[in-house]
Motif scaffolding. Structure first.
Motif, PDB file in Angstrom:
ATOM      1  N   ILE A 129       0.720  14.720   4.029  1.00  0.00           N
ATOM      2  CA  ILE A 129      -0.105  13.881   3.151  1.00  0.00           C
ATOM      3  C   ILE A 129       0.484  13.937   1.746  1.00  0.00           C
ATOM      4  O   ILE A 129       0.588  15.011   1.153  1.00  0.00           O
ATOM      5  N   LEU A 130       0.899  12.786   1.256  1.00  0.00           N
ATOM      6  CA  LEU A 130       1.513  12.688  -0.067  1.00  0.00           C
ATOM      7  C   LEU A 130       0.469  12.191  -1.059  1.00  0.00           C
ATOM      8  O   LEU A 130      -0.125  11.128  -0.866  1.00  0.00           O
ATOM      9  N   GLU A 131       0.218  12.955  -2.109  1.00  0.00           N
ATOM     10  CA  GLU A 131      -0.772  12.564  -3.119  1.00  0.00           C
ATOM     11  C   GLU A 131      -0.201  11.564  -4.110  1.00  0.00           C
ATOM     12  O   GLU A 131      -0.911  10.706  -4.631  1.00  0.00           O
ATOM     13  N   LYS A 132       1.095  11.672  -4.381  1.00  0.00           N
ATOM     14  CA  LYS A 132       1.777  10.755  -5.300  1.00  0.00           C
ATOM     15  C   LYS A 132       3.209  10.575  -4.806  1.00  0.00           C
ATOM     16  O   LYS A 132       3.728  11.426  -4.062  1.00  0.00           O
ATOM     17  N   PRO A 133       3.870   9.475  -5.178  1.00  0.00           N
ATOM     18  CA  PRO A 133       5.215   9.209  -4.666  1.00  0.00           C
ATOM     19  C   PRO A 133       6.200  10.365  -4.855  1.00  0.00           C
ATOM     20  O   PRO A 133       7.008  10.655  -3.964  1.00  0.00           O
ATOM     21  N   GLU A 134       6.103  11.063  -5.974  1.00  0.00           N
ATOM     22  CA  GLU A 134       7.042  12.163  -6.258  1.00  0.00           C
ATOM     23  C   GLU A 134       6.965  13.286  -5.227  1.00  0.00           C
ATOM     24  O   GLU A 134       7.929  14.036  -5.044  1.00  0.00           O
ATOM     25  N   ASP A 135       5.831  13.404  -4.542  1.00  0.00           N
ATOM     26  CA  ASP A 135       5.674  14.464  -3.538  1.00  0.00           C
ATOM     27  C   ASP A 135       6.695  14.336  -2.407  1.00  0.00           C
ATOM     28  O   ASP A 135       7.047  15.324  -1.762  1.00  0.00           O
ATOM     29  N   LEU A 136       7.168  13.124  -2.184  1.00  0.00           N
ATOM     30  CA  LEU A 136       8.135  12.897  -1.117  1.00  0.00           C
ATOM     31  C   LEU A 136       9.442  13.655  -1.362  1.00  0.00           C
ATOM     32  O   LEU A 136      10.117  14.070  -0.405  1.00  0.00           O
ATOM     33  N   LEU A 137       9.771  13.872  -2.609  1.00  0.00           N
ATOM     34  CA  LEU A 137      11.043  14.524  -2.950  1.00  0.00           C
ATOM     35  C   LEU A 137      11.119  15.961  -2.426  1.00  0.00           C
ATOM     36  O   LEU A 137      12.224  16.485  -2.227  1.00  0.00           O
ATOM     37  N   LYS A 138       9.972  16.579  -2.183  1.00  0.00           N
ATOM     38  CA  LYS A 138       9.970  17.958  -1.652  1.00  0.00           C
ATOM     39  C   LYS A 138      10.524  18.010  -0.234  1.00  0.00           C
ATOM     40  O   LYS A 138      10.929  19.064   0.245  1.00  0.00           O
ATOM     41  N   PHE A 139      10.486  16.852   0.449  1.00  0.00           N
ATOM     42  CA  PHE A 139      10.880  16.825   1.859  1.00  0.00           C
ATOM     43  C   PHE A 139      12.276  16.254   2.084  1.00  0.00           C
ATOM     44  O   PHE A 139      12.673  15.982   3.200  1.00  0.00           O
ATOM     45  N   ILE A 140      13.006  16.071   1.000  1.00  0.00           N
ATOM     46  CA  ILE A 140      14.348  15.494   1.069  1.00  0.00           C
ATOM     47  C   ILE A 140      15.400  16.597   0.928  1.00  0.00           C
ATOM     48  O   ILE A 140      15.313  17.400   0.012  1.00  0.00           O
ATOM     49  N   GLY A 186       0.799  -1.211   0.000  1.00  0.00           N
ATOM     50  CA  GLY A 186       0.000   0.000   0.000  1.00  0.00           C
ATOM     51  C   GLY A 186       0.838   1.269   0.000  1.00  0.00           C
ATOM     52  O   GLY A 186       0.294   2.368  -0.025  1.00  0.00           O
ATOM     53  N   THR A 187       2.156   1.093  -0.004  1.00  0.00           N
ATOM     54  CA  THR A 187       3.061   2.242   0.011  1.00  0.00           C
ATOM     55  C   THR A 187       4.037   2.172  -1.163  1.00  0.00           C
ATOM     56  O   THR A 187       4.064   3.055  -2.011  1.00  0.00           O
ATOM     57  N   ILE A 188       4.809   1.100  -1.232  1.00  0.00           N
ATOM     58  CA  ILE A 188       5.700   0.878  -2.385  1.00  0.00           C
ATOM     59  C   ILE A 188       5.014  -0.033  -3.400  1.00  0.00           C
ATOM     60  O   ILE A 188       5.050   0.213  -4.603  1.00  0.00           O
ATOM     61  N   LEU A 189       4.375  -1.083  -2.898  1.00  0.00           N
ATOM     62  CA  LEU A 189       3.732  -2.073  -3.770  1.00  0.00           C
ATOM     63  C   LEU A 189       2.219  -2.061  -3.612  1.00  0.00           C
ATOM     64  O   LEU A 189       1.702  -1.974  -2.488  1.00  0.00           O
ATOM     65  N   ASP A 190       1.526  -2.183  -4.732  1.00  0.00           N
ATOM     66  CA  ASP A 190       0.076  -2.361  -4.726  1.00  0.00           C
ATOM     67  C   ASP A 190      -0.191  -3.859  -4.607  1.00  0.00           C
ATOM     68  O   ASP A 190      -0.027  -4.614  -5.573  1.00  0.00           O
ATOM     69  N   THR A 191      -0.579  -4.292  -3.409  1.00  0.00           N
ATOM     70  CA  THR A 191      -0.794  -5.726  -3.162  1.00  0.00           C
ATOM     71  C   THR A 191      -2.204  -6.016  -2.639  1.00  0.00           C
ATOM     72  O   THR A 191      -2.475  -7.131  -2.207  1.00  0.00           O
ATOM     73  N   ALA A 192      -3.063  -5.019  -2.670  1.00  0.00           N
ATOM     74  CA  ALA A 192      -4.392  -5.191  -2.067  1.00  0.00           C
ATOM     75  C   ALA A 192      -5.171  -6.343  -2.695  1.00  0.00           C
ATOM     76  O   ALA A 192      -5.600  -7.269  -1.999  1.00  0.00           O
ATOM     77  N   LYS A 193      -5.340  -6.303  -4.013  1.00  0.00           N
ATOM     78  CA  LYS A 193      -6.139  -7.348  -4.683  1.00  0.00           C
ATOM     79  C   LYS A 193      -5.510  -8.727  -4.515  1.00  0.00           C
ATOM     80  O   LYS A 193      -6.197  -9.707  -4.268  1.00  0.00           O
ATOM     81  N   MET A 194      -4.189  -8.794  -4.677  1.00  0.00           N
ATOM     82  CA  MET A 194      -3.533 -10.104  -4.642  1.00  0.00           C
ATOM     83  C   MET A 194      -3.608 -10.747  -3.258  1.00  0.00           C
ATOM     84  O   MET A 194      -3.471 -11.956  -3.132  1.00  0.00           O
TER      85      MET A 194
END
Length: 207
Positions: free
Chosen positions: A196-207, A13-21
């Motif tokens: 709150i990060l809307e998409k993974p790229e948003d994290l780069l603003k905090f690095i 749910g963070t790096i990998l989408d594994t919900a359905k599987m």
């Protein structure tokens, strides 16, 4: 804006989408062993828990045996685990800036090797803490406390990225900042995230 020197990630749910599987095979297992139909939405709670803990909550009689069957169904599920869009690029970018990366996940070691190792992102992680590595699991702070000690990092400059209430409570109990991976969050109403990060790229603003 605060900048972080260390980033710790959850996986599912963070790096990998594994919900359905995970959940569709669980629905199949519940139907087979308990002769009961459960809706997908009613099983979303399982996404933040170790597998055996989920089966305990669902009151399976033989947790070990049922868990083995569930794992088999998960690994047979054809869609499998997939990286969220651009997540690999984000992690590589963070790593290239000499920011330390780690993982705290409820996955066990064998499932980690099946789901995560093929992504190639293991090489960018300084320390990985899985279900087998601690006595207590999220939302207990022990997994985060352990990785912080092993990575020799400062809590003040560290952020934990996750998608579930368990992830949030774990970070809060450990007294480190939490960033909500909203792309994987299925139930965020009880999460009071600093970031709150809307998409993974948003994290780069905090690095």
């Amino acid at each position: 804006m605060k900048k972080y020197k260390s980033v710790i990630f959850d996986i599912d749910g963070t790096i990998l989408d594994t919900a359905k599987m995970n959940l569709i095979p669980l629905m199949k297992l519940i139907k087979e062993e308990k002769n009961k139909d459960m809706d997908y939405e009613d099983l979303l709670f399982a996404l933040g828990l170790p597998g055996k803990k989920t089966l305990e909550q669902l009151e399976f009689e033989n947790v070990e045996k049922s868990y083995e069957k569930w794992v088999r169904y998960v690994n047979e599920y054809e869609e499998g685990a997939t990286l969220y869009t651009n997540m690999d690029k984000v992690i590589k970018d963070i790593h290239s800036k000499n920011v330390l990366c780690g993982i705290v996940s409820s996955k066990n070691k064998s499932q980690y090797e099946i789901d995560f190792m093929p992504t190639g992102l293991h090489d960018y992680m300084n320390v990985v803490i899985l279900e087998n590595d601690t006595k207590n699991h999220k939302p207990h702070p022990e997994p985060l406390e352990k990785i912080i000690k092993m990575m020799e990092i400062d809590k003040e400059s560290t952020i934990y990225i996750g998608d579930s209430v368990g992830d949030y409570k774990c970070a809060k109990a450990c007294n480190i900042d939490f960033g909500l991976a909203s792309w994987g969050a299925v139930d965020a109403k009880n999460i009071d995230a600093q970031i709150i990060l809307e998409k993974p790229e948003d994290l780069l603003k905090f690095i």
